[in-house]
Design a protein around this motif. Sequence first.
Motif, PDB file in Angstrom:
ATOM      1  N   VAL A 269     -17.536 -48.828  16.751  1.00 31.70           N
ATOM      2  CA  VAL A 269     -18.847 -49.473  16.765  1.00 31.70           C
ATOM      3  C   VAL A 269     -19.959 -48.448  16.585  1.00 31.70           C
ATOM      4  N   ASP A 270     -19.896 -47.362  17.347  1.00 33.36           N
ATOM      5  CA  ASP A 270     -20.954 -46.350  17.289  1.00 33.36           C
ATOM      6  C   ASP A 270     -20.953 -45.580  15.966  1.00 33.36           C
ATOM      7  N   VAL A 273     -19.708 -49.316  12.595  1.00 31.53           N
ATOM      8  CA  VAL A 273     -20.195 -50.699  12.544  1.00 31.53           C
ATOM      9  C   VAL A 273     -21.714 -50.756  12.520  1.00 31.53           C
ATOM     10  N   LEU A 296     -14.580 -57.420  11.957  1.00 30.39           N
ATOM     11  CA  LEU A 296     -15.658 -57.482  12.937  1.00 30.39           C
ATOM     12  C   LEU A 296     -15.404 -58.572  13.969  1.00 30.39           C
ATOM     13  N   VAL A 299     -13.202 -57.181  16.613  1.00 26.00           N
ATOM     14  CA  VAL A 299     -13.947 -56.247  17.463  1.00 26.00           C
ATOM     15  C   VAL A 299     -14.755 -57.022  18.502  1.00 26.00           C
ATOM     16  N   ARG A 300     -15.389 -58.096  18.077  1.00 24.81           N
ATOM     17  CA  ARG A 300     -16.219 -58.876  18.989  1.00 24.81           C
ATOM     18  C   ARG A 300     -15.408 -59.507  20.122  1.00 24.81           C
ATOM     19  N   ARG A 307     -14.039 -51.762  25.611  1.00 28.92           N
ATOM     20  CA  ARG A 307     -14.095 -51.146  24.284  1.00 28.92           C
ATOM     21  C   ARG A 307     -13.881 -49.639  24.321  1.00 28.92           C
TER      22      ARG A 307
END
Length: 425
Positions: A269-270, A273, A296, A299-300, A307
């Motif tokens: 994410v960092d 994404v 995605l 991931v959500r 996470r």
Amino acid sequence: MRSSISLGRVGGVPVGLNISVVVIVVILVIGLAFGRFPIAFPGLSTAAYVLAAVVSALLFLASLLAHEVAHAIVAKRHGLEVNGITLWLLGGVAELRGEPRSPGADLKIAGVGPLTSVVLGGLFALVSWGVSVIGAPPLISGMFGYLAAVNVLLAVFNLVPAAPLDGGRVLRAFLWARWHDRLRAAVAAARAGRVFGYVLIAIGFLNLVSGLSLQGFWLALIGLFLVNAATAEEQQTQIDAALHGITVGEVMSRDPVVAHPDETVAGLVDRLVLRHHLSTYPLRDDDGRFAGLVTLGRVRRVPPDDRVITRLREIACPPSDVPTARPGDQLTELLQRMSGCTDGRAVVLDDDGHLVGLVTPTDISRTIQTVDLRAHEPYRTPRGADLAPPPPGDRTPGGPSSGGSAPGGPAPGGTVPPAGRRDAA
């Protein structure tokens, strides 16, 4: 149509039940146990009527299964792959991959379903006569007589010349042979199916306002299904024709942004994404080989607190479940496999198994929107057998079968693209 309950395999083909099939069983049991059987054979106990109704419902489902298995067997003999058979709310679904290579093969695959139903109708009629001759209770004879009538009615209804019914496939085969143009034939059969669906909706509405609420509702439901399925089939046929000849390499997004299987979800994410705003991230291991696919959406689904400790390999679609293709493969063949845990994505690998590209819904949409702008029409719309797949051993585009029925009378078969075509009853 996905199976909720697996019934094993028949001839190597997975067979299952969708949970909606319970509706068929409930309607049949109630209608027979508390309606048809008590009226036709009065004076028996409620338990006897319920038992006869349950047996009738199970044999009815077995008849639907036989109808679809017949489609599958003949399809396999003509080089088509069969992904599975599912019984659901409106009957049966035989999910095939591939298109018949000739009008004759198309006719055989479509016609064997109704033929099987007619044969079953004859067998049930013979059993009904036989048990009455030996003096069995009239309820037993009546039960088999009902199954004989329903199977014959199923065959007759499915032979209506309107896609996605079996009769629509027969019509398509006839027009294909007459016009030597499979695309034109398929569109004509689909449009006939849409007209027939609207007719059923109108008849169902008239029955509703006339007080025949259950029958009217069922006819309207079948008609709505036919309209939607026929419309989808026509659209899919035209899309397949437009994309005919286009390869995966011409459509794919090259050099995709990748991640490592051992990276955490928080790290992805960092690092990617929030910076690249992409929806698909292939995983590549230390040897450079494809190791899974993270979307995605997946991931959500990981709780924020988890996470930092969850590795991407734990949430990724495994390589075996991800549709793959080579750059030179036909796009139409890949489209039939772009389903499942990847949310409509596929990866493109070279001959050594290394990742070289991605195919996403955005890539497909862009291609469809621009296909008519290609100079000099390098990919001529296919005609006749040109649309048929190459000989067995080569990759083939997906295609339909048909057949099936609904409780209290037959219901249509249909194709429901994308991601492989399905025929329902």
